[in-house]
Motif scaffolding. Structure first.
Motif, short mmCIF file in Angstrom:
data_model
loop_
_atom_site.label_atom_id
_atom_site.label_comp_id
_atom_site.label_asym_id
_atom_site.label_seq_id
_atom_site.Cartn_x
_atom_site.Cartn_y
_atom_site.Cartn_z
N ASN A 1 -12.14 47.83 14.11
CA ASN A 1 -11.30 47.94 12.90
C ASN A 1 -10.30 46.78 12.84
O ASN A 1 -10.07 46.20 11.78
CB ASN A 1 -10.56 49.28 12.90
CG ASN A 1 -9.76 49.51 11.63
OD1 ASN A 1 -10.33 49.68 10.55
ND2 ASN A 1 -8.43 49.49 11.74
N ARG A 2 -9.73 46.43 14.01
CA ARG A 2 -8.78 45.32 14.03
C ARG A 2 -9.46 43.99 13.70
O ARG A 2 -8.91 43.14 13.00
CB ARG A 2 -8.10 45.22 15.40
CG ARG A 2 -7.19 46.37 15.74
CD ARG A 2 -6.30 46.03 16.93
NE ARG A 2 -7.08 45.69 18.11
CZ ARG A 2 -7.46 46.55 19.03
NH1 ARG A 2 -7.17 47.85 18.91
NH2 ARG A 2 -8.15 46.15 20.09
N LEU A 3 -10.66 43.81 14.22
CA LEU A 3 -11.38 42.56 14.02
C LEU A 3 -11.88 42.39 12.59
O LEU A 3 -12.01 41.26 12.10
CB LEU A 3 -12.58 42.48 14.99
CG LEU A 3 -12.25 42.35 16.48
CD1 LEU A 3 -13.52 42.46 17.32
CD2 LEU A 3 -11.56 41.02 16.75
N GLU A 4 -12.14 43.49 11.91
CA GLU A 4 -12.75 43.41 10.58
C GLU A 4 -11.72 43.41 9.45
O GLU A 4 -12.10 43.35 8.26
CB GLU A 4 -13.72 44.59 10.39
CG GLU A 4 -14.96 44.52 11.29
CD GLU A 4 -15.90 43.39 10.89
OE1 GLU A 4 -15.69 42.79 9.81
OE2 GLU A 4 -16.85 43.11 11.65
N ILE A 5 -10.43 43.50 9.76
CA ILE A 5 -9.42 43.44 8.69
C ILE A 5 -9.29 41.99 8.22
O ILE A 5 -9.13 41.07 9.05
CB ILE A 5 -8.06 43.95 9.22
CG1 ILE A 5 -8.14 45.45 9.53
CG2 ILE A 5 -6.96 43.69 8.18
CD1 ILE A 5 -6.87 46.02 10.08
N PRO A 6 -9.41 41.74 6.92
CA PRO A 6 -9.31 40.37 6.40
C PRO A 6 -7.94 39.77 6.71
O PRO A 6 -6.95 40.47 6.96
CB PRO A 6 -9.50 40.54 4.89
CG PRO A 6 -10.19 41.85 4.74
CD PRO A 6 -9.69 42.72 5.86
N ASP A 7 -7.86 38.44 6.66
CA ASP A 7 -6.60 37.76 6.96
C ASP A 7 -5.51 38.11 5.95
O ASP A 7 -4.32 38.21 6.32
CB ASP A 7 -6.83 36.23 6.94
CG ASP A 7 -7.72 35.78 8.08
OD1 ASP A 7 -7.84 36.53 9.07
OD2 ASP A 7 -8.31 34.69 7.96
N GLY A 8 -5.89 38.35 4.75
CA GLY A 8 -4.88 38.68 3.74
C GLY A 8 -4.50 40.14 3.72
O GLY A 8 -3.70 40.58 2.88
N GLY A 9 -5.05 40.93 4.65
CA GLY A 9 -4.77 42.36 4.68
C GLY A 9 -5.77 43.14 3.85
O GLY A 9 -6.70 42.59 3.24
N GLY A 10 -5.61 44.42 3.84
CA GLY A 10 -6.53 45.29 3.12
C GLY A 10 -7.41 46.08 4.04
O GLY A 10 -7.26 46.03 5.27
N PRO A 11 -8.36 46.82 3.46
CA PRO A 11 -9.23 47.66 4.29
C PRO A 11 -10.19 46.81 5.11
O PRO A 11 -10.54 45.69 4.73
CB PRO A 11 -9.97 48.52 3.27
CG PRO A 11 -9.96 47.72 2.02
CD PRO A 11 -8.66 46.96 2.02
N ALA A 12 -10.65 47.37 6.30
CA ALA A 12 -11.60 46.67 7.17
C ALA A 12 -12.93 46.51 6.46
O ALA A 12 -13.37 47.38 5.70
CB ALA A 12 -11.79 47.43 8.47
N LEU A 13 -13.57 45.39 6.71
CA LEU A 13 -14.86 45.12 6.08
C LEU A 13 -15.99 45.95 6.69
O LEU A 13 -17.03 46.13 6.05
CB LEU A 13 -15.19 43.63 6.22
CG LEU A 13 -14.20 42.66 5.57
CD1 LEU A 13 -14.61 41.24 5.82
CD2 LEU A 13 -14.07 42.95 4.07
N ALA A 14 -15.80 46.41 7.92
CA ALA A 14 -16.83 47.23 8.58
C ALA A 14 -16.15 48.28 9.42
O ALA A 14 -14.99 48.14 9.81
CB ALA A 14 -17.74 46.34 9.44
N LYS A 15 -16.88 49.34 9.66
CA LYS A 15 -16.32 50.45 10.40
C LYS A 15 -17.35 50.98 11.39
O LYS A 15 -18.56 51.02 11.11
CB LYS A 15 -15.89 51.55 9.43
CG LYS A 15 -15.23 52.74 10.11
CD LYS A 15 -14.71 53.74 9.08
CE LYS A 15 -15.84 54.38 8.33
NZ LYS A 15 -15.35 55.50 7.46
#
Length: 464
Positions: A141-155
């Motif tokens: 979850n930490r790795l998939e959060i975009p640099d600009g913030g927002g929801p994780a791209l994968a779970k």
């Protein structure tokens, strides 16, 4: 080596093969029993990727999940992830040990990630698997959060939580024993073939005929107790029926008549490569078989170094061949009638200091010429060919020689050398006679020396 030869070797060496197979199985069983059991706990994750509502977006999300799951499998071995698992599970192991205990796998075209943890303690394996179940989703979850913030791209979601293992995954005793048996079997077959390749002993009539270029004219079987009569264990009881030994000598008698139909050999030397091959016993019983067919036979004890025929036949040996060859007596004065009808015996007589010179004398050649006129067959028991030249010298002035070979004892090198000795003496090799082997209790070399260079004689000595 064809299939038949291979099967013959395997059949002859079956004890080695069975022993190697059992040893392989027992070693595998022992290693399994000595190996500390290990237990495995498994946790399974499902990977999802954020995608739009359209079919194309859903398809792209599925492909992205499949690509990500391979990368997530590599993260399981990460030192940082392993340290987090140690902190979360509370196990008394280092991060490196946890990383070594964990394995991850992800199949092609799937979004499932399997993480397995193996340990000698089932409870500790469960706790580490639970630790991965807690830590890995948070790390992803930490790795998939975009640099600009927002929801994780994968779970990452746990779909199959770990359970306490009830039975060890290793060692697999049944599988290990099966593998040990197979490896032992292969090792046994290999060892049998190696021993056979290194074994120089003569094993078959085909082998003998191939190496000598001479036919095997007789095969004498191992003599069982029922083939022997009391007090004369070296003599075949021809009158008591059709024992295997008696029939083998009768076949030998018949084969001699076909060696040269127009002029069959009548003065025959019985010799061998080395001692203890059965030539003296063969000479005696061939003489009896020839006499059984109505022939008048003279058996000559021409082993002037260690004669045994007189002992086997329980006859006196005060005078004999050496008296004739040295000019001290005539044949009529020393020839002996035996208790076997049709068989006379010319014993050795006193042992001379110069056997080879007597055998090679003109008197010996003239004696055989005269005996040919009196007897239908003259059978001569001579010394073996490799240690001394007597046998080759006798064969040269006779019609030829029969070479007695004890199978599974005499080596191919000894046979080849014996045949070469006959050829160098311009003697005729009439044929080969095989004698079934008895277990040897003494080494060939030691007995060989004592046979030829001992002055003592014994009636109970091994056959020449």
């Amino acid at each position: 080596m064809d299939l038949r030869d291979l099967l013959s070797v395997l059949r002859a060496r079956w004890i080695v093969i069975v022993a190697a197979t059992l040893v392989g199985g027992l070693l595998a069983l022992g290693l399994s029993l000595l190996t500390t059991p290990t237990y495995q706990s498994r946790v399974q994750f499902y990977v999802t990727v954020s995608a739009g509502d359209s079919a194309s977006a859903a398809y792209q999300g599925s492909l992205g999940a499949q690509q990500r799951v391979q990368s997530y499998a590599e993260l399981v071995k990460s030192a940082d992830i392993a340290q987090e698992v140690v902190d979360a599970s509370g196990v008394d192991l280092s991060a490196a040990a946890v990383a070594r205990a964990a394995t991850a796998s992800a199949g092609n075209r799937t979004v499932l990630l399997d993480v397995s943890v193996t340990d000698t303690d089932p409870d500790r394996a469960l706790r580490m698997a639970q630790g991965y179940g807690d830590v890995l989703p948070e790390a992803i979850n930490r790795l998939e959060i975009p640099d600009g913030g927002g929801p994780a791209l994968a779970k990452l979601t746990v779909v199959n939580p770990p359970a306490l293992p009830s039975s060890p995954v290793a060692p697999n005793t049944e599988q290990n024993v099966a593998i040990g048996l197979v490896l032992g079997l292969l090792a046994g077959v290999g060892l049998a073939l190696l021993v056979n390749a290194l074994d120089r002993r003569v094993k078959s009539t085909e082998q003998l005929e191939a190496m000598t270029g001479t036919p095997v004219v007789g095969s004498i079987p191992f003599r069982k107790n029922e083939d022997k009569e009391g007090g004369a264990e070296h003599i075949v009881p021809f009158r008591e029926g059709h024992s295997p030994a008696a029939e083998s000598f009768r076949r030998l008698r018949t084969n001699l008549q076909f060696l040269n139909v127009d002029n069959p050999p009548r003065v025959i030397v019985l010799t061998s490569s080395v001692a203890t091959e059965g030539k003296s016993e063969t000479a005696i019983n061939l003489s009896l078989a020839l006499a059984e067919a109505g022939n008048r036979v003279l058996l000559i004890e021409a082993d002037l170094r260690r004669p045994l025929v007189v002992s086997y036949m329980s006859m006196p040996d005060k005078v004999g061949l050496t008296n004739i060859l040295s000019g001290q007596a005539d044949f009529a004065d020393v020839v002996l009638e035996t208790r076997h009808e049709g068989v006379d015996l010319l014993a050795c007589g006193p042992l001379p200091p110069n056997p080879s010179e007597l055998i090679a004398s003109e008197v010996a050649r003239k004696l055989l010429q005269d005996l040919r006129k009196t007897y239908d067959y003259v059978i001569i028991d001579s010394p073996p060919l490799l240690p001394v030249t007597d046998g080759a010298l006798l064969a040269r002035i006779a019609d030829g020689a029969l070479l007695v070979v004890r199978t599974h004892r005499t080596t191919s090198d000894q046979v080849v050398q014996a045949v070469d000795n006959l050829e160098k003496a311009d003697a005729t090799l009439l044929g080969i006679v095989t004698v079934a082997n008895k277990p040897a209790k003494k080494g060939a070399g030691g007995y060989y020396d004592s046979y030829y260079y001992s002055t003592s004689k014994s009636a109970s000595a091994p056959e020449a």
